[in-house]
Design a protein around this motif. Structure first.
Motif, PDB file in Angstrom:
ATOM      1  N   ALA A   1       3.598  -2.306   5.056  1.00  0.00           N
ATOM      2  CA  ALA A   1       2.367  -1.929   4.362  1.00  0.00           C
ATOM      3  C   ALA A   1       1.397  -1.223   5.313  1.00  0.00           C
ATOM      4  O   ALA A   1       0.744  -0.238   4.931  1.00  0.00           O
ATOM      5  CB  ALA A   1       1.709  -3.166   3.754  1.00  0.00           C
ATOM      6  N   ALA A   2       1.296  -1.698   6.549  1.00  0.00           N
ATOM      7  CA  ALA A   2       0.398  -1.067   7.530  1.00  0.00           C
ATOM      8  C   ALA A   2       0.863   0.349   7.854  1.00  0.00           C
ATOM      9  O   ALA A   2       0.042   1.285   7.944  1.00  0.00           O
ATOM     10  CB  ALA A   2       0.337  -1.912   8.803  1.00  0.00           C
ATOM     11  N   ARG A   3       2.177   0.502   8.027  1.00  0.00           N
ATOM     12  CA  ARG A   3       2.700   1.851   8.308  1.00  0.00           C
ATOM     13  C   ARG A   3       2.473   2.787   7.120  1.00  0.00           C
ATOM     14  O   ARG A   3       2.127   3.957   7.296  1.00  0.00           O
ATOM     15  CB  ARG A   3       4.191   1.780   8.652  1.00  0.00           C
ATOM     16  CG  ARG A   3       4.430   1.255  10.026  1.00  0.00           C
ATOM     17  CD  ARG A   3       5.869   1.350  10.421  1.00  0.00           C
ATOM     18  NE  ARG A   3       6.046   0.759  11.745  1.00  0.00           N
ATOM     19  CZ  ARG A   3       7.141   0.180  12.147  1.00  0.00           C
ATOM     20  NH1 ARG A   3       8.193   0.121  11.349  1.00  0.00           N
ATOM     21  NH2 ARG A   3       7.212  -0.328  13.349  1.00  0.00           N
ATOM     22  N   ALA A   4       2.667   2.270   5.920  1.00  0.00           N
ATOM     23  CA  ALA A   4       2.458   3.099   4.728  1.00  0.00           C
ATOM     24  C   ALA A   4       0.993   3.493   4.615  1.00  0.00           C
ATOM     25  O   ALA A   4       0.677   4.663   4.304  1.00  0.00           O
ATOM     26  CB  ALA A   4       2.898   2.341   3.478  1.00  0.00           C
ATOM     27  N   ARG A   5       0.093   2.553   4.884  1.00  0.00           N
ATOM     28  CA  ARG A   5      -1.336   2.858   4.833  1.00  0.00           C
ATOM     29  C   ARG A   5      -1.724   3.870   5.910  1.00  0.00           C
ATOM     30  O   ARG A   5      -2.481   4.813   5.662  1.00  0.00           O
ATOM     31  CB  ARG A   5      -2.142   1.573   5.028  1.00  0.00           C
ATOM     32  CG  ARG A   5      -3.599   1.769   4.698  1.00  0.00           C
ATOM     33  CD  ARG A   5      -4.354   0.474   4.795  1.00  0.00           C
ATOM     34  NE  ARG A   5      -5.250   0.645   5.927  1.00  0.00           N
ATOM     35  CZ  ARG A   5      -5.679  -0.302   6.714  1.00  0.00           C
ATOM     36  NH1 ARG A   5      -5.273  -1.525   6.521  1.00  0.00           N
ATOM     37  NH2 ARG A   5      -6.506  -0.040   7.685  1.00  0.00           N
ATOM     38  N   GLU A   6      -1.168   3.698   7.086  1.00  0.00           N
ATOM     39  CA  GLU A   6      -1.440   4.624   8.187  1.00  0.00           C
ATOM     40  C   GLU A   6      -0.921   6.023   7.846  1.00  0.00           C
ATOM     41  O   GLU A   6      -1.598   7.028   8.072  1.00  0.00           O
ATOM     42  CB  GLU A   6      -0.768   4.091   9.457  1.00  0.00           C
ATOM     43  CG  GLU A   6      -1.184   4.774  10.732  1.00  0.00           C
ATOM     44  CD  GLU A   6      -0.544   4.107  11.940  1.00  0.00           C
ATOM     45  OE1 GLU A   6      -0.072   4.848  12.808  1.00  0.00           O
ATOM     46  OE2 GLU A   6      -0.504   2.854  12.000  1.00  0.00           O
ATOM     47  N   GLU A   7       0.271   6.069   7.292  1.00  0.00           N
ATOM     48  CA  GLU A   7       0.869   7.360   6.908  1.00  0.00           C
ATOM     49  C   GLU A   7       0.048   8.008   5.792  1.00  0.00           C
ATOM     50  O   GLU A   7      -0.176   9.223   5.796  1.00  0.00           O
ATOM     51  CB  GLU A   7       2.318   7.154   6.462  1.00  0.00           C
ATOM     52  CG  GLU A   7       3.076   8.429   6.217  1.00  0.00           C
ATOM     53  CD  GLU A   7       3.176   9.293   7.479  1.00  0.00           C
ATOM     54  OE1 GLU A   7       3.116  10.533   7.327  1.00  0.00           O
ATOM     55  OE2 GLU A   7       3.296   8.754   8.595  1.00  0.00           O
ATOM     56  N   GLU A   8      -0.401   7.180   4.853  1.00  0.00           N
ATOM     57  CA  GLU A   8      -1.223   7.696   3.764  1.00  0.00           C
ATOM     58  C   GLU A   8      -2.539   8.264   4.312  1.00  0.00           C
ATOM     59  O   GLU A   8      -2.982   9.357   3.904  1.00  0.00           O
ATOM     60  CB  GLU A   8      -1.518   6.579   2.752  1.00  0.00           C
ATOM     61  CG  GLU A   8      -2.380   7.010   1.595  1.00  0.00           C
ATOM     62  CD  GLU A   8      -2.723   5.843   0.686  1.00  0.00           C
ATOM     63  OE1 GLU A   8      -3.585   6.036  -0.188  1.00  0.00           O
ATOM     64  OE2 GLU A   8      -2.150   4.745   0.859  1.00  0.00           O
TER      65      GLU A   8
ATOM     66  N   THR B   1      -1.787  11.536   6.031  1.00  0.00           N
ATOM     67  CA  THR B   1      -1.512  12.571   5.035  1.00  0.00           C
ATOM     68  C   THR B   1      -2.813  13.057   4.409  1.00  0.00           C
ATOM     69  O   THR B   1      -3.027  14.275   4.255  1.00  0.00           O
ATOM     70  CB  THR B   1      -0.571  12.029   3.942  1.00  0.00           C
ATOM     71  OG1 THR B   1       0.600  11.528   4.568  1.00  0.00           O
ATOM     72  CG2 THR B   1      -0.193  13.087   2.955  1.00  0.00           C
ATOM     73  N   LYS B   2      -3.694  12.121   4.067  1.00  0.00           N
ATOM     74  CA  LYS B   2      -4.982  12.506   3.494  1.00  0.00           C
ATOM     75  C   LYS B   2      -5.813  13.296   4.499  1.00  0.00           C
ATOM     76  O   LYS B   2      -6.477  14.279   4.144  1.00  0.00           O
ATOM     77  CB  LYS B   2      -5.771  11.262   3.055  1.00  0.00           C
ATOM     78  CG  LYS B   2      -5.263  10.642   1.788  1.00  0.00           C
ATOM     79  CD  LYS B   2      -6.121   9.435   1.417  1.00  0.00           C
ATOM     80  CE  LYS B   2      -5.607   8.769   0.160  1.00  0.00           C
ATOM     81  NZ  LYS B   2      -6.404   7.589  -0.201  1.00  0.00           N
ATOM     82  N   ALA B   3      -5.783  12.878   5.777  1.00  0.00           N
ATOM     83  CA  ALA B   3      -6.544  13.575   6.808  1.00  0.00           C
ATOM     84  C   ALA B   3      -6.000  14.987   7.018  1.00  0.00           C
ATOM     85  O   ALA B   3      -6.774  15.941   7.243  1.00  0.00           O
ATOM     86  CB  ALA B   3      -6.506  12.803   8.113  1.00  0.00           C
ATOM     87  N   MET B   4      -4.703  15.157   6.960  1.00  0.00           N
ATOM     88  CA  MET B   4      -4.108  16.483   7.135  1.00  0.00           C
ATOM     89  C   MET B   4      -4.431  17.386   5.945  1.00  0.00           C
ATOM     90  O   MET B   4      -4.617  18.589   6.106  1.00  0.00           O
ATOM     91  CB  MET B   4      -2.586  16.377   7.286  1.00  0.00           C
ATOM     92  CG  MET B   4      -2.171  15.643   8.542  1.00  0.00           C
ATOM     93  SD  MET B   4      -2.705  16.470   9.996  1.00  0.00           S
ATOM     94  CE  MET B   4      -1.181  16.943  10.688  1.00  0.00           C
ATOM     95  N   ALA B   5      -4.513  16.807   4.765  1.00  0.00           N
ATOM     96  CA  ALA B   5      -4.758  17.602   3.561  1.00  0.00           C
ATOM     97  C   ALA B   5      -6.242  17.888   3.362  1.00  0.00           C
ATOM     98  O   ALA B   5      -6.595  18.888   2.721  1.00  0.00           O
ATOM     99  CB  ALA B   5      -4.202  16.874   2.338  1.00  0.00           C
ATOM    100  N   ASP B   6      -7.110  17.079   3.911  1.00  0.00           N
ATOM    101  CA  ASP B   6      -8.551  17.235   3.707  1.00  0.00           C
ATOM    102  C   ASP B   6      -9.098  18.326   4.630  1.00  0.00           C
ATOM    103  O   ASP B   6      -8.903  18.292   5.843  1.00  0.00           O
ATOM    104  CB  ASP B   6      -9.241  15.895   3.993  1.00  0.00           C
ATOM    105  CG  ASP B   6     -10.682  15.892   3.529  1.00  0.00           C
ATOM    106  OD1 ASP B   6     -11.180  16.940   3.102  1.00  0.00           O
ATOM    107  OD2 ASP B   6     -11.302  14.812   3.591  1.00  0.00           O
TER     108      ASP B   6
END
Length: 152
Positions: A103-110, A113-118
Motif C-alpha cells: 500500500a505504501a509503494r502504491a501510494r508513493e507511486e500514485e 505519477t500525480k507529481a509528474m502529470a501536474d
C-alpha cells in the motif's frame, strides 16, 4: 496260650516298642530342628518386612514417575500450543507487513505519477533540493538524473 497268640503278642509288643521309639526319636529330632526352624522363620519374616518396604517404595516411585510424565506431557502440549500461536501470529504479522508495504509503494507511486502529470510540479523538478527531500519526492529517479555522464 497257643503259639500263634504268643507270636502275635510278641509282634504287638515289638510294634509298640518300635512305634514308641520312632515317636520318641521323631520328637527329639523335631526339638533339635525347632531352633533352626525358628531362626529360618525369623529370617523369612525379616525378608518379608524388607520386601514390603521395598514394594511400598517402588509403588511410591512409580506414582511419582507417572505424575512427572503427566506434568511433562502437559508442559510439552502447552509449549506446542504457544509455538503454534506464535507461528500464526507471525504469519499474520508478515502478511500485514507485506500489505502495508504494498500500500505504501502504491501510494508513493500514485504521488509520483500525480507529481509528474501536474504542471505546477514541473517547477519543483528543476529547483535544487536536498538529497533527503529529493529521494522522498522522486525516489531513486533523481539520483539517476543527478549523476554526471561518464563511464560507470
Amino acid at each position: 496260650m497257643n503259639p500263634a497268640g504268643q507270636v502275635l503278642g510278641i509282634l504287638l509288643v515289638l510294634g509298640g516298642l518300635f512305634g514308641a521309639g520312632y515317636w520318641a526319636g521323631h520328637s527329639a529330632d523335631a526339638e533339635a530342628h525347632k531352633e533352626q526352624v525358628d531362626a529360618l522363620q525369623t529370617k523369612v519374616n525379616s525378608a518379608n518386612t524388607i520386601a514390603g518396604a521395598e514394594r511400598d517404595r517402588a509403588d511410591g516411585n512409580a506414582t511419582a514417575l507417572l505424575s512427572l510424565r503427566a506434568t511433562l506431557a502437559t508442559e510439552r502440549q502447552r509449549r506446542t500450543d504457544q509455538q503454534r500461536a506464535a507461528d500464526i501470529e507471525l504469519g499474520a504479522r508478515d502478511a500485514r507487513i507485506k500489505e502495508l508495504t504494498r500500500a505504501a509503494r502504491a501510494r508513493e507511486e500514485e504521488t509520483r505519477t500525480k507529481a509528474m502529470a501536474d504542471e505546477d510540479c514541473t517547477v519543483l523538478r528543476t529547483l535544487p533540493v536536498c538529497s533527503a527531500l529529493a529521494e522522498r519526492l522522486w525516489g531513486d529517479a533523481w539520483t539517476d538524473q543527478a549523476k554526471p555522464a561518464g563511464p560507470d
